[in-house]
Scaffold this active site. Structure first.
Site, PDB file in Angstrom:
ATOM      1  N   ARG A  13       0.150 -13.927 -15.148  1.00  0.00           N
ATOM      2  CA  ARG A  13       0.107 -12.491 -14.847  1.00  0.00           C
ATOM      3  C   ARG A  13      -0.973 -11.749 -15.605  1.00  0.00           C
ATOM      4  O   ARG A  13      -0.857 -10.567 -15.922  1.00  0.00           O
ATOM      5  CB  ARG A  13       1.456 -11.829 -15.145  1.00  0.00           C
ATOM      6  CG  ARG A  13       2.519 -12.290 -14.203  1.00  0.00           C
ATOM      7  CD  ARG A  13       3.690 -11.329 -14.175  1.00  0.00           C
ATOM      8  NE  ARG A  13       4.699 -11.922 -13.342  1.00  0.00           N
ATOM      9  CZ  ARG A  13       5.512 -12.874 -13.737  1.00  0.00           C
ATOM     10  NH1 ARG A  13       5.455 -13.309 -14.984  1.00  0.00           N
ATOM     11  NH2 ARG A  13       6.385 -13.400 -12.920  1.00  0.00           N
ATOM     12  N   LYS A  15     -14.074  -5.794 -10.891  1.00  0.00           N
ATOM     13  CA  LYS A  15     -13.745  -6.252  -9.531  1.00  0.00           C
ATOM     14  C   LYS A  15     -13.883  -7.768  -9.505  1.00  0.00           C
ATOM     15  O   LYS A  15     -14.930  -8.313  -9.856  1.00  0.00           O
ATOM     16  CB  LYS A  15     -14.714  -5.652  -8.507  1.00  0.00           C
ATOM     17  CG  LYS A  15     -14.347  -4.272  -8.039  1.00  0.00           C
ATOM     18  CD  LYS A  15     -15.156  -3.949  -6.787  1.00  0.00           C
ATOM     19  CE  LYS A  15     -14.951  -2.521  -6.337  1.00  0.00           C
ATOM     20  NZ  LYS A  15     -15.799  -2.202  -5.179  1.00  0.00           N
ATOM     21  N   GLU A  42     -30.575  -4.854  -7.457  1.00  0.00           N
ATOM     22  CA  GLU A  42     -29.454  -4.058  -7.986  1.00  0.00           C
ATOM     23  C   GLU A  42     -29.912  -3.161  -9.135  1.00  0.00           C
ATOM     24  O   GLU A  42     -29.377  -2.068  -9.332  1.00  0.00           O
ATOM     25  CB  GLU A  42     -28.306  -4.967  -8.449  1.00  0.00           C
ATOM     26  CG  GLU A  42     -27.794  -5.954  -7.387  1.00  0.00           C
ATOM     27  CD  GLU A  42     -26.780  -5.364  -6.412  1.00  0.00           C
ATOM     28  OE1 GLU A  42     -26.574  -4.135  -6.394  1.00  0.00           O
ATOM     29  OE2 GLU A  42     -26.190  -6.161  -5.644  1.00  0.00           O
ATOM     30  N   LYS A  60     -23.701   1.470 -14.599  1.00  0.00           N
ATOM     31  CA  LYS A  60     -22.491   0.946 -13.982  1.00  0.00           C
ATOM     32  C   LYS A  60     -21.260   1.336 -14.806  1.00  0.00           C
ATOM     33  O   LYS A  60     -20.228   1.745 -14.255  1.00  0.00           O
ATOM     34  CB  LYS A  60     -22.560  -0.572 -13.818  1.00  0.00           C
ATOM     35  CG  LYS A  60     -21.273  -1.133 -13.211  1.00  0.00           C
ATOM     36  CD  LYS A  60     -21.463  -2.116 -12.124  1.00  0.00           C
ATOM     37  CE  LYS A  60     -20.124  -2.436 -11.449  1.00  0.00           C
ATOM     38  NZ  LYS A  60     -20.148  -3.630 -10.637  1.00  0.00           N
ATOM     39  N   GLU A  65     -12.210   2.914  -7.603  1.00  0.00           N
ATOM     40  CA  GLU A  65     -12.972   3.323  -6.416  1.00  0.00           C
ATOM     41  C   GLU A  65     -12.189   4.246  -5.485  1.00  0.00           C
ATOM     42  O   GLU A  65     -11.951   3.955  -4.320  1.00  0.00           O
ATOM     43  CB  GLU A  65     -13.497   2.089  -5.638  1.00  0.00           C
ATOM     44  CG  GLU A  65     -14.536   2.503  -4.593  1.00  0.00           C
ATOM     45  CD  GLU A  65     -15.392   1.349  -4.071  1.00  0.00           C
ATOM     46  OE1 GLU A  65     -15.637   0.393  -4.807  1.00  0.00           O
ATOM     47  OE2 GLU A  65     -15.813   1.455  -2.914  1.00  0.00           O
ATOM     48  N   ARG A  91     -17.266   5.836  -7.230  1.00  0.00           N
ATOM     49  CA  ARG A  91     -17.664   4.443  -7.438  1.00  0.00           C
ATOM     50  C   ARG A  91     -18.323   3.864  -6.187  1.00  0.00           C
ATOM     51  O   ARG A  91     -19.124   2.941  -6.264  1.00  0.00           O
ATOM     52  CB  ARG A  91     -16.459   3.580  -7.862  1.00  0.00           C
ATOM     53  CG  ARG A  91     -16.873   2.152  -8.228  1.00  0.00           C
ATOM     54  CD  ARG A  91     -15.794   1.359  -8.960  1.00  0.00           C
ATOM     55  NE  ARG A  91     -16.256  -0.019  -9.192  1.00  0.00           N
ATOM     56  CZ  ARG A  91     -15.695  -0.879  -9.999  1.00  0.00           C
ATOM     57  NH1 ARG A  91     -14.633  -0.545 -10.701  1.00  0.00           N
ATOM     58  NH2 ARG A  91     -16.178  -2.107 -10.147  1.00  0.00           N
ATOM     59  N   ASN A 121     -22.354   1.211  -3.711  1.00  0.00           N
ATOM     60  CA  ASN A 121     -22.572   0.485  -2.460  1.00  0.00           C
ATOM     61  C   ASN A 121     -23.831   0.921  -1.724  1.00  0.00           C
ATOM     62  O   ASN A 121     -24.039   0.537  -0.569  1.00  0.00           O
ATOM     63  CB  ASN A 121     -21.364   0.642  -1.531  1.00  0.00           C
ATOM     64  CG  ASN A 121     -20.147  -0.051  -2.099  1.00  0.00           C
ATOM     65  OD1 ASN A 121     -20.270  -1.054  -2.780  1.00  0.00           O
ATOM     66  ND2 ASN A 121     -18.976   0.511  -1.853  1.00  0.00           N
ATOM     67  N   HIS A 128     -25.518  -1.396   0.629  1.00  0.00           N
ATOM     68  CA  HIS A 128     -24.610  -2.525   0.838  1.00  0.00           C
ATOM     69  C   HIS A 128     -23.952  -2.538   2.203  1.00  0.00           C
ATOM     70  O   HIS A 128     -23.501  -3.583   2.657  1.00  0.00           O
ATOM     71  CB  HIS A 128     -23.540  -2.549  -0.253  1.00  0.00           C
ATOM     72  CG  HIS A 128     -24.038  -3.102  -1.557  1.00  0.00           C
ATOM     73  ND1 HIS A 128     -25.060  -2.500  -2.272  1.00  0.00           N
ATOM     74  CD2 HIS A 128     -23.682  -4.197  -2.274  1.00  0.00           C
ATOM     75  CE1 HIS A 128     -25.293  -3.200  -3.372  1.00  0.00           C
ATOM     76  NE2 HIS A 128     -24.475  -4.234  -3.405  1.00  0.00           N
ATOM     77  N   HIS A 133     -24.354  -5.984   3.655  1.00  0.00           N
ATOM     78  CA  HIS A 133     -23.222  -6.881   3.949  1.00  0.00           C
ATOM     79  C   HIS A 133     -23.237  -7.319   5.407  1.00  0.00           C
ATOM     80  O   HIS A 133     -22.916  -8.465   5.729  1.00  0.00           O
ATOM     81  CB  HIS A 133     -21.893  -6.200   3.619  1.00  0.00           C
ATOM     82  CG  HIS A 133     -21.579  -6.189   2.153  1.00  0.00           C
ATOM     83  ND1 HIS A 133     -20.660  -5.322   1.597  1.00  0.00           N
ATOM     84  CD2 HIS A 133     -22.063  -6.919   1.125  1.00  0.00           C
ATOM     85  CE1 HIS A 133     -20.593  -5.523   0.294  1.00  0.00           C
ATOM     86  NE2 HIS A 133     -21.433  -6.490  -0.026  1.00  0.00           N
ATOM     87  N   HIS A 165     -27.562 -12.174  -1.422  1.00  0.00           N
ATOM     88  CA  HIS A 165     -26.992 -10.832  -1.511  1.00  0.00           C
ATOM     89  C   HIS A 165     -28.034  -9.758  -1.864  1.00  0.00           C
ATOM     90  O   HIS A 165     -28.163  -8.749  -1.160  1.00  0.00           O
ATOM     91  CB  HIS A 165     -25.839 -10.837  -2.515  1.00  0.00           C
ATOM     92  CG  HIS A 165     -25.225  -9.495  -2.742  1.00  0.00           C
ATOM     93  ND1 HIS A 165     -24.386  -8.904  -1.831  1.00  0.00           N
ATOM     94  CD2 HIS A 165     -25.357  -8.615  -3.764  1.00  0.00           C
ATOM     95  CE1 HIS A 165     -24.012  -7.723  -2.279  1.00  0.00           C
ATOM     96  NE2 HIS A 165     -24.585  -7.522  -3.454  1.00  0.00           N
TER      97      HIS A 165
END
Ligand code: NAD
Ligand code: ZN
Length: 367
Positions: free
Chosen positions: A122, A144, A186, A227, A237, A241, A245, A248, A252, A267
């Site tokens: 956990r 993330k 980035e 960041k 987010e 946040r 993106n 992106h 994506h 990417h």
């Protein structure tokens, strides 16, 4: 010339150390922060032969016991199958509350290992030792974590913040030039979101950033700080946040359209093309001067990144299919979607009412 960026969250905070020699100094940095003396190190087959022995030796000097697991390199490793092997090795090593799980590698290893650390017992302590530029400036910071599904990228995962990030800037010397450039996309992104001075600095100093030394450390530290600030303001987010993106949504869709085949597109390359498209689309929406789009395109092309869809080998599907991929990635409500748009370099914002029909018309023009 070591730099420290602190990520301040509501319930706790952690350090990102950036600079040369941090793999060799890892034992000391970890031992001074960790009560336990056991570590499970997860890495990949490209990173292991170069850095794993040095990293384990640095831990051993400080009396830390480590087991390691070496996984195949590449995006396909972010799978359930490998999540099981990481969890098994964490449990087999009897990693307990005060011990830690370490990700030694790029964003693939970081995302997968962070997810395993987030669910094994956990939630176990987690340390990121990012070895790619992309991982140092982006994926290792912010918590993330996750794996991919046949339904899409990063769709299964948890938020699990690291306890420490060690970004050894020397290790970037063994990264392929193509992967370094992809990570640089980035870095440029943070300038384009809301730091026009940083973008202008990159236009002047990018060659020094690529060469290494203080300019590289400066660029990584500025990116991590950017960041960290966004994550501190909006950890889960709910709003701002999403600015991270920028580029992106298109990126994506291009990754999906090329089946995540790194021979065709990685990417950061998708993000580079996506950021140029985001500026051009903003121009189409009468928000942004065409000169800003040209300026962004010029810089990214200068560093060797792709800036338009026709540079992707193997051809692309029609606009409608790309739109489907965008709709999978983003929530569409009543034909409107959320998109990161811009009023110019360093003036990005979250727009939540972009008509899908405008995006399709724009893509048709560009393809
Ligand atoms: P990656 O982990 O596949 O690394 C790129 C390649 O470089 C791999 O082949 C790797 O083995 C190799 N490599 C890494 N470090 C090296 C070194 N020092 N020397 C030589 N080779 C080295 O990919 P990446 O670009 O680091 O990360 C991409 C992943 O990150 C994607 O899965 C993306 O979804 C994820 N990501 C996550 C977040 C987040 O917030 N969690 C943010 C951005 C990206
Ligand atoms: Zn990205």
């Amino acid at each position: 010339a070591r730099r420290t960026v602190r990520v301040e969250l509501a319930d706790r905070s952690y350090d990102i150390l950036i600079g040369p020699g941090l793999i060799a100094a890892a034992g000391r940095e970890i031992a001074s922060r960790l009560k336990g003396r056991k570590i499970a190190v997860i890495t990949d087959e490209n990173v292991a032969p170069i850095y794993l022995d040095n990293f384990l030796a640095a831990l051993k000097v400080e009396g830390i016991d480590a087991v390691s697991l070496v996984l195949p390199a590449g995006e396909k490793t972010k799978s359930f199958e490998h999540l099981i092997s990481v969890c098994d090795s964490v449990l087999a090593a009897r990693i307990e509350r005060n011990d830690a799980v370490v990700a030694l590698g790029g964003g693939v290893i970081g995302d997968l290992t962070g997810f395993a650390a987030g669910i094994a017992r956990r939630g176990s302590r987690f340390i990121q030792v990012p070895t790619s530029l992309l991982a140092q400036v982006d994926s290792s910071v912010g918590g993330k974590t996750g794996i991919n599904s046949p339904h899409g990228k990063n769709l299964i995962g948890v938020f699990h913040q690291p306890d420490l990030v060690l970004a050894d800037t020397d290790v970037l010397d063994t990264l392929s030039p193509r992967e370094f450039r992809a990570g640089y996309a980035e870095v440029a992104k943070y300038g384009l979101i809301d730091k026009p001075d940083f973008f202008a600095w990159l236009e002047q100093n990018w060659q020094a950033v690529f060469a290494g030394g203080d300019a590289r450390i400066e660029a990584i530290a500025t990116s991590c700080q950017a960041k960290a600030d966004v994550v501190a303001a909006d950890e889960r987010e709910n709003g701002q946040r999403a600015l991270l993106n920028l580029g992106h949504t298109f990126g994506h869709a291009l990754e999906a359209a090329t089946q995540y085949d790194s021979a065709r597109l990685v990417h950061g390359e998708g993000v580079s093309i996506g950021m140029v498209l985001a500026h051009q689309f903003s121009t189409r929406m009468n928000l942004c001067s065409p000169d800003d789009g040209k300026r962004v395109e010029k810089h990214l092309r200068e560093v060797g990144l792709p800036t338009s869809m026709d540079e992707i080998p193997g051809g692309l599907p029609p606009a409608e299919v790309l739109m489907d991929a965008i709709a999978q990635d983003k929530k569409v409500k009543g034909g409107k979607l959320t998109f990161i748009l811009t009023r110019g370099v360093g003036q990005s914002f979250v727009a939540d009412d972009v008509p899908q029909s405008e995006v399709v018309a724009f893509l048709k023009e560009k393809l």
